[in-house]
Scaffold this active site. Structure first.
Site, PDB file in Angstrom:
ATOM      1  N   GLU A   1      -9.588   9.401   5.228  1.00  0.00           N
ATOM      2  CA  GLU A   1      -9.516   8.019   4.756  1.00  0.00           C
ATOM      3  C   GLU A   1     -10.492   7.752   3.614  1.00  0.00           C
ATOM      4  O   GLU A   1     -10.340   6.775   2.879  1.00  0.00           O
ATOM      5  CB  GLU A   1      -9.795   7.045   5.906  1.00  0.00           C
ATOM      6  CG  GLU A   1      -8.716   6.989   6.958  1.00  0.00           C
ATOM      7  CD  GLU A   1      -7.545   6.107   6.571  1.00  0.00           C
ATOM      8  OE1 GLU A   1      -7.554   5.557   5.443  1.00  0.00           O
ATOM      9  OE2 GLU A   1      -6.619   5.964   7.389  1.00  0.00           O
TER      10      GLU A   1
ATOM     11  N   GLU B   1       0.855  -1.189   0.000  1.00  0.00           N
ATOM     12  CA  GLU B   1       0.000   0.000   0.000  1.00  0.00           C
ATOM     13  C   GLU B   1       0.884   1.230   0.000  1.00  0.00           C
ATOM     14  O   GLU B   1       1.889   1.278   0.711  1.00  0.00           O
ATOM     15  CB  GLU B   1      -0.889   0.090   1.252  1.00  0.00           C
ATOM     16  CG  GLU B   1      -2.019  -0.891   1.347  1.00  0.00           C
ATOM     17  CD  GLU B   1      -2.856  -0.650   2.622  1.00  0.00           C
ATOM     18  OE1 GLU B   1      -2.725   0.436   3.241  1.00  0.00           O
ATOM     19  OE2 GLU B   1      -3.599  -1.559   3.001  1.00  0.00           O
TER      20      GLU B   1
ATOM     21  N   LYS C   1     -15.473   4.953   5.192  1.00  0.00           N
ATOM     22  CA  LYS C   1     -14.286   4.904   6.035  1.00  0.00           C
ATOM     23  C   LYS C   1     -14.221   6.126   6.947  1.00  0.00           C
ATOM     24  O   LYS C   1     -14.816   7.174   6.668  1.00  0.00           O
ATOM     25  CB  LYS C   1     -13.020   4.819   5.171  1.00  0.00           C
ATOM     26  CG  LYS C   1     -12.952   3.581   4.284  1.00  0.00           C
ATOM     27  CD  LYS C   1     -11.601   3.399   3.645  1.00  0.00           C
ATOM     28  CE  LYS C   1     -10.595   2.880   4.645  1.00  0.00           C
ATOM     29  NZ  LYS C   1      -9.331   2.467   3.980  1.00  0.00           N
TER      30      LYS C   1
ATOM     31  N   GLU D   1     -13.698   5.756  -0.737  1.00  0.00           N
ATOM     32  CA  GLU D   1     -14.586   4.845   0.000  1.00  0.00           C
ATOM     33  C   GLU D   1     -15.309   5.636   1.086  1.00  0.00           C
ATOM     34  O   GLU D   1     -14.726   5.984   2.105  1.00  0.00           O
ATOM     35  CB  GLU D   1     -13.781   3.694   0.596  1.00  0.00           C
ATOM     36  CG  GLU D   1     -13.072   2.846  -0.453  1.00  0.00           C
ATOM     37  CD  GLU D   1     -12.134   1.815   0.166  1.00  0.00           C
ATOM     38  OE1 GLU D   1     -12.624   0.864   0.811  1.00  0.00           O
ATOM     39  OE2 GLU D   1     -10.900   1.974   0.021  1.00  0.00           O
TER      40      GLU D   1
END
Length: 341
Positions: A323, A266, A318, A315
């Site tokens: 985030e 990541e 999150k 997303e």
């Protein structure tokens, strides 16, 4: 990186954000992380079609979601699939449980190009994931046995994804070492990886290093736009990403893992919602990450770093807010930045 302040070089102007630069995933050996923590995301079939459209050839998924695996059949996308932390205790409990997991999620998808199985993500004695620490290595061993019994050990490597927060020292990179209070957890994992010729998956985020240590780290150094830093010993580090990767390599060597390769499982930069989060910074970081990952670090020059950008989509479920904004694409499948792959 304590003590870096005296070595930082004045930044050059950040011009990359003004450019429209290609992200060449094939040449850079770079993939994407496909998280699904959102209620407005496209279907798995649409996601695979999007990756094919943009020539994204590698994908990390965090659990063996059956719809995603179905969509990946015959796609020629190399896949890293995760064993979620919540499943580690069950997999560690018996070989039979691991055999069933591999049968159901790997062998039943013979036309999916699995590359790695990530047994746990960022399990650490120092975090709220500490409750899983005792299950990681037994689960890795059981999954490895199941993969070997299936005749897939040469094709699929078993590992786990760690974070750079396990480093006790990271500056200069040559002095990188794991913290004393985590070596009892990390060193047996390193031995496992060495014995099975598997890489270590590492989540590397210069973003977090920067926002938590602005007194010693300048933004251009984190964004790949600095002239670089000359560390003790005379080695010039052009960016914080290289420094973190090489510090982890140094720590691996001190833990007996000189032969272990790092895969950056990541890395990314959020575009909104927090400290130093802009579209320009996210675009600058990810564009430069592709190029620098292709070139290799001072410790491993000329050896491309297999890297997975986090993440594919924003997303919206999150937390905290920043985030939600790591995606290369918006949920409507439009690229967030003006670039081509």
């Amino acid at each position: 990186m304590a003590g870096m302040a005296n070595h930082l070089v004045s930044s050059i102007p950040i011009l990359v954000a003004l450019l429209i630069l290609p992200l060449d995933f094939t040449a850079a050996q770079t993939g994407v992380c496909y998280g699904r923590n959102g209620n407005n995301l496209p279907s798995a079939a649409e996601v695979v079609a999007l990756c094919n459209q943009y020539n994204i050839r590698r994908m990390r998924i965090y659990d063996p979601d059956q719809r995603t695996l179905q969509a990946l059949r015959g796609s020629n996308i190399e896949v890293t699939v995760g064993v979620p932390n919540t499943d580690l205790q069950n997999i560690a409990a018996s070989q039979a449980n691991a055999n069933s997991w591999v049968q159901n999620n790997i062998r039943n998808y013979g036309n999916v190009l699995f590359k790695y199985i990530a047994v746990g993500n960022e399990v650490s004695p120092l975090r709220d994931t500490a409750r899983y620490v005792n299950f990681v290595l037994p689960a890795m061993r059981n999954i490895q046995n199941a993969v070997a019994a299936a005749g897939l050990a040469n094709r699929i490597k078993v590992s786990t994804a760690l974070e750079t927060g396990l480093l006790g020292n990271s500056y200069p990179p040559a002095d990188g070492v794991f913290r004393n209070d985590v070596t009892g957890y990390v060193n047996p994992i390193v031995r496992f990886l060495t014995e099975n010729r598997s890489p270590l998956l590492v989540n590397v985020y210069p973003y977090f290093s920067y926002i938590y240590d602005k007194g010693n780290i300048q933004l251009p150094y984190a964004l790949f736009t600095s002239d670089g830093v000359v560390v003790p010993g005379g080695v010039r580090y052009q960016n914080l990403f290289y420094a973190l990767v090489d510090a982890t390599y140094a720590a691996l060597e001190k833990s007996g893992g000189s032969s272990v390769t790092i895969v950056v499982s990541e890395s990314g930069w959020p575009s909104a919602g927090g400290d130093t989060t802009t579209v320009e910074n996210a675009r600058t970081y990810n564009t430069n990450l592709i190029r620098r990952a292709r070139e290799g670090t001072p410790k491993r020059p000329g050896r491309a770093i297999e890297t997975y950008i986090f993440g594919l989509f924003d997303e919206n479920l999150k937390t905290p807010d920043f985030e939600k904004h790591f995606g290369l694409f918006l949920p409507n499948r439009q690229p967030k930045y003006q670039f081509s792959f």
